[in-house]
Every structure is written in structure tokens, then in C-alpha cells.
Scaffold this motif. Structure first.
Motif, short mmCIF file in Angstrom:
data_model
loop_
_atom_site.label_atom_id
_atom_site.label_comp_id
_atom_site.label_asym_id
_atom_site.label_seq_id
_atom_site.Cartn_x
_atom_site.Cartn_y
_atom_site.Cartn_z
N GLY A 184 -17.39 99.24 -59.97
CA GLY A 184 -17.00 100.10 -58.73
C GLY A 184 -18.13 100.90 -58.04
N HIS A 185 -19.04 101.23 -58.56
CA HIS A 185 -20.14 101.96 -57.78
C HIS A 185 -21.04 101.04 -56.85
CE1 HIS A 185 -24.30 103.63 -57.48
NE2 HIS A 185 -23.77 104.70 -57.30
N HIS A 186 -21.10 99.63 -57.54
CA HIS A 186 -21.91 98.49 -56.75
C HIS A 186 -20.88 98.14 -55.57
CE1 HIS A 186 -23.83 94.93 -55.81
NE2 HIS A 186 -22.64 94.20 -55.68
N SER A 187 -19.59 98.02 -55.83
CA SER A 187 -18.77 97.95 -54.51
C SER A 187 -18.95 99.05 -53.36
CB SER A 187 -17.22 97.67 -54.84
OG SER A 187 -16.50 97.54 -53.84
N GLN A 188 -18.71 100.41 -53.98
CA GLN A 188 -18.81 101.39 -53.16
C GLN A 188 -20.28 101.68 -52.31
OE1 GLN A 188 -18.65 105.28 -55.24
NE2 GLN A 188 -18.28 106.50 -53.57
N TYR A 189 -21.20 101.19 -52.83
CA TYR A 189 -22.63 101.34 -51.94
C TYR A 189 -23.17 100.08 -51.46
CZ TYR A 189 -22.50 106.26 -53.51
OH TYR A 189 -21.93 107.34 -53.66
N ARG A 190 -22.29 99.21 -51.67
CA ARG A 190 -22.86 97.81 -51.20
C ARG A 190 -23.11 97.89 -49.51
NH1 ARG A 190 -18.44 93.81 -52.49
NH2 ARG A 190 -17.23 95.19 -50.81
N ASP A 191 -22.32 98.52 -48.86
CA ASP A 191 -22.66 98.41 -47.65
C ASP A 191 -23.29 99.65 -47.01
OD1 ASP A 191 -21.16 95.87 -47.27
OD2 ASP A 191 -19.15 96.87 -47.40
N VAL A 192 -23.60 100.55 -47.86
CA VAL A 192 -24.61 101.66 -47.47
C VAL A 192 -25.85 101.58 -47.15
CG1 VAL A 192 -25.18 104.11 -48.27
CG2 VAL A 192 -23.00 103.23 -48.99
#
Length: 220
Positions: A75-83
Motif C-alpha cells: 500500500g505504501h509503494h502504491s501511495q508514493y509511486r507518483d510522489v
């Protein structure tokens, strides 16, 4: 008038590497109590079958926490993928998130080795709730600072709703676990309802949004 300094910003490469390292260490720490139990079993001349039988709570707690940490990391990877940039407040939100991940092996060891009681459930599931709360804080911060990410608004909104649904389910699981010690941890299966609950919350939010638009007075 002196211009106010901008909030310090950091590139994401080292940030993501740091998070990955912390998660990997936490997942590795989960296995250490089992390694000690194997040594104790060898000293006591237990058979393999006896080891699995006597240490089944440890094995279950290890598997449960391993899956949960892996899920949180995905979930963290998905959350910050586009940051693309990390500000100081967002960095501290993630430090808090990592603190809950690093702490989880401790209540996991309690779950596997101590007799179950209500406080143990509060510590274990409470840690999971705090992990989800810090994840939610990250989504909300990104929603207020969309310049930090290329993710569309719909993705940020879906992240907020999904975390709210998870927090609700964790909270319900905690109440059930406290009331049904020692078998209440099966209530964590309620997390399988995260998808349906997220869709329900999204539906409610959209209806409220349409209602608010309809109530706005027309100028003319």
C-alpha cells in the motif's frame, strides 16, 4: 518584507530506499523468536511434529504479521509511486509510519508466546490501527499538496476512503478481540470487507457531494 522560506523538499530516491530497508528489517525480526524456539526445542529433544504443535501460536502470529507488513508495504509503494518530492512534514508522517512497522514484531512476539488477554489485543491491533492512521495522514497531506505528486485527485480520494474503511474495520476487530479473548483475533478477517466498505463510503461521499451542489443557490 522578508520572503518566507519554502518548506524544505527532498527527492524520493533515498526516502523510498530507507522505507524499504526498514520494512525488510521489521519482517526479518518477526522470525527471530521462532529461531530461538527451534534452539530450545533442540535442547529439549522435541521432534519436528512436537515443535509445530507446541509453537503453533508463534507460527500463526508470525504468518499473520508477515502478511500484514507485506500488505502495508504494498500500500505504501502504491501511495508514493507518483510522489516526486517529499517535504519535512510528509517525511515525519512516514517516520511515524515506520515506527509502527518496527514496533509490530514486539506485539507479535507477545501474541505468540504470552497468554492472551485484552491488553495484548489492544497493543497488537492498536499498532495496526496506528499504521493505518499514519497512512491516512499521508494521503490527506498529499490531497492538500497535490503539487508533490502526479497522481490524479481521484486516486488521492480513493486512498483516503480506503484507509478510513480499513481503520473502521480494525476498530471493529479490536472490540471483538477484546470481548472474545483468546480467540478474537479471527476478527481481523473483517479486513476482507475493505473493498465493499470502501465502495460504500465512496457512494455516500458522492451522494453528499451531489446534494451539496444541488443546494447551492443559483445566481441570475
Amino acid at each position: 518584507m522578508t520572503a518566507q522560506p519554502r518548506t524544505q523538499q527532498f527527492r524520493t530516491e533515498r526516502f523510498k530506499a530507507f522505507v524499504d530497508a526498514v520494512v525488510a528489517i521489521a519482517m526479518t525480526l518477526l522470525i527471530l523468536p521462532l529461531l530461538e524456539s527451534v534452539s530450545d526445542a533442540a535442547s529439549g529433544r522435541l521432534t519436528t511434529a512436537e515443535f509445530f504443535s507446541e509453537h503453533s501460536p508463534q507460527l500463526v502470529s508470525f504468518g499473520l504479521s508477515f502478511v500484514l507488513i507485506a500488505t502495508f508495504w504494498m500500500g505504501h509503494h502504491s501511495q508514493y509511486r507518483d510522489v516526486e518530492l517529499i517535504t519535512t512534514p510528509l517525511l515525519w508522517i512516514n517516520v511515524a509510519w515506520m515506527a509502527t512497522i518496527v514496533w509490530l514484531p514486539v506485539p507479535t512476539a507477545m501474541l505468540g508466546q504470552l497468554d492472551s488477554d485484552a491488553l495484548q489485543a489492544v497493543v497488537y491491533i492498536g499498532t495496526l490501527i496506528m499504521t493505518q492512521v499514519t497512512t491516512l495522514a499521508g494521503w490527506m497531506y498529499l490531497r492538500r499538496h497535490p503539487d508533490l505528486t502526479t497522481a490524479p485527485t481521484e486516486v488521492l480520494r480513493a486512498g483516503i476512503v480506503g484507509d478510513l474503511a480499513a481503520i473502521i474495520l480494525f476498530a471493529v476487530s479490536l472490540v471483538i478481540a477484546v470481548l472474545t479473548v483468546p480467540n478474537g483475533y479471527f476478527a481481523l478477517l473483517l479486513l476482507l470487507l475493505n473493498g465493499p466498505l470502501s465502495r460504500l463510503l465512496n457512494h455516500i461521499a458522492h451522494r453528499r457531494g451531489r446534494g451539496s451542489d444541488a443546494e447551492e443557490p443559483r445566481v441570475g
